[in-house]
Design a protein around this motif. Sequence first.
Motif, mmCIF file in Angstrom:
data_model
loop_
_atom_site.group_PDB
_atom_site.id
_atom_site.type_symbol
_atom_site.label_atom_id
_atom_site.label_comp_id
_atom_site.label_asym_id
_atom_site.label_seq_id
_atom_site.Cartn_x
_atom_site.Cartn_y
_atom_site.Cartn_z
ATOM 1 N N HIS A 282 0.841 -1.198 0.000
ATOM 2 C CA HIS A 282 0.000 0.000 0.000
ATOM 3 C C HIS A 282 0.873 1.245 0.000
ATOM 4 C CE1 HIS A 282 -2.536 -3.075 1.890
ATOM 5 N NE2 HIS A 282 -3.573 -2.374 1.462
ATOM 6 N N VAL A 283 0.370 2.290 -0.663
ATOM 7 C CA VAL A 283 1.025 3.594 -0.624
ATOM 8 C C VAL A 283 -0.058 4.644 -0.465
ATOM 9 C CG1 VAL A 283 2.371 5.307 -1.887
ATOM 10 C CG2 VAL A 283 2.980 2.893 -2.053
ATOM 11 N N GLY A 284 0.084 5.477 0.559
ATOM 12 C CA GLY A 284 -0.831 6.586 0.772
ATOM 13 C C GLY A 284 -0.068 7.887 0.663
ATOM 14 N N PRO A 285 -0.718 8.999 0.955
ATOM 15 C CA PRO A 285 -0.050 10.293 0.801
ATOM 16 C C PRO A 285 1.108 10.526 1.772
ATOM 17 C CG PRO A 285 -2.280 10.571 1.663
ATOM 18 C CD PRO A 285 -2.113 9.125 1.337
ATOM 19 N N THR A 286 1.108 9.846 2.928
ATOM 20 C CA THR A 286 2.191 10.030 3.909
ATOM 21 C C THR A 286 2.682 8.724 4.523
ATOM 22 O OG1 THR A 286 0.618 10.340 5.731
ATOM 23 C CG2 THR A 286 1.355 12.321 4.556
ATOM 24 N N GLU A 287 2.110 7.587 4.112
ATOM 25 C CA GLU A 287 2.484 6.287 4.669
ATOM 26 C C GLU A 287 2.587 5.247 3.569
ATOM 27 O OE1 GLU A 287 0.427 6.262 9.059
ATOM 28 O OE2 GLU A 287 -0.755 5.508 7.387
ATOM 29 N N LEU A 288 3.377 4.208 3.840
ATOM 30 C CA LEU A 288 3.453 3.060 2.946
ATOM 31 C C LEU A 288 3.528 1.802 3.805
ATOM 32 C CD1 LEU A 288 6.693 2.110 3.035
ATOM 33 C CD2 LEU A 288 6.907 4.147 1.627
ATOM 34 N N VAL A 289 3.244 0.649 3.186
ATOM 35 C CA VAL A 289 3.290 -0.620 3.899
ATOM 36 C C VAL A 289 4.149 -1.590 3.098
ATOM 37 C CG1 VAL A 289 1.947 -2.559 4.810
ATOM 38 C CG2 VAL A 289 0.987 -0.252 4.873
ATOM 39 N N VAL A 290 5.157 -2.179 3.762
ATOM 40 C CA VAL A 290 6.042 -3.156 3.130
ATOM 41 C C VAL A 290 5.286 -4.478 2.978
ATOM 42 C CG1 VAL A 290 8.181 -4.466 3.405
ATOM 43 C CG2 VAL A 290 8.107 -2.064 4.055
ATOM 44 N N ARG A 291 5.358 -5.068 1.775
ATOM 45 C CA ARG A 291 4.616 -6.297 1.492
ATOM 46 C C ARG A 291 5.346 -7.547 1.973
ATOM 47 N NH1 ARG A 291 3.048 -7.597 -4.532
ATOM 48 N NH2 ARG A 291 5.247 -7.167 -4.697
ATOM 49 N N GLY A 292 6.597 -7.696 1.608
ATOM 50 C CA GLY A 292 7.323 -8.923 1.935
ATOM 51 C C GLY A 292 8.280 -8.738 3.085
ATOM 52 N N GLU A 293 9.178 -9.699 3.203
ATOM 53 C CA GLU A 293 10.189 -9.645 4.258
ATOM 54 C C GLU A 293 11.198 -8.540 3.967
ATOM 55 O OE1 GLU A 293 10.271 -11.442 7.115
ATOM 56 O OE2 GLU A 293 8.313 -12.140 6.446
ATOM 57 N N CYS A 294 11.677 -7.924 5.030
ATOM 58 C CA CYS A 294 12.734 -6.927 4.900
ATOM 59 C C CYS A 294 13.418 -6.777 6.251
ATOM 60 C CB CYS A 294 12.199 -5.585 4.402
ATOM 61 S SG CYS A 294 11.200 -4.721 5.610
ATOM 62 N N VAL A 295 14.624 -6.256 6.202
ATOM 63 C CA VAL A 295 15.349 -6.002 7.446
ATOM 64 C C VAL A 295 14.987 -4.608 7.944
ATOM 65 C CG1 VAL A 295 17.257 -7.519 6.829
ATOM 66 C CG2 VAL A 295 17.367 -5.115 6.211
ATOM 67 N N SER A 296 15.181 -4.384 9.215
ATOM 68 C CA SER A 296 14.957 -3.049 9.779
ATOM 69 C C SER A 296 16.019 -2.105 9.243
ATOM 70 C CB SER A 296 15.034 -3.086 11.297
ATOM 71 O OG SER A 296 13.960 -3.826 11.825
#
Length: 77
Positions: A26-40
């Motif tokens: 997801h991508v919004g005007p001020t936020e996004l959401v990571v779909r898969g695995e990722c490191v911090s």
Amino acid sequence: MLTSPGYSASVSLRLVVGGAAIALSHVGPTELVVRGECVSIGPCNGQLQVIVDGQVSSKPVFLPFGISGPGQRIKYL
């Protein structure tokens, strides 16, 4: 009766940070959401990319709180 050719656009969302592409759900005007695995990742700059039918639209962003992991809302400026 008119018929539609049944076209549906191919859309991908990704965040490029330090040369690595991170898939987004997801991508919004001020936020996004990571779909898969990722490191911090700590606070950083990146490129938000929206790809529609192979055409890339890119926007520079700053992640003031970094990336905490998949499924989390990530603030960007």
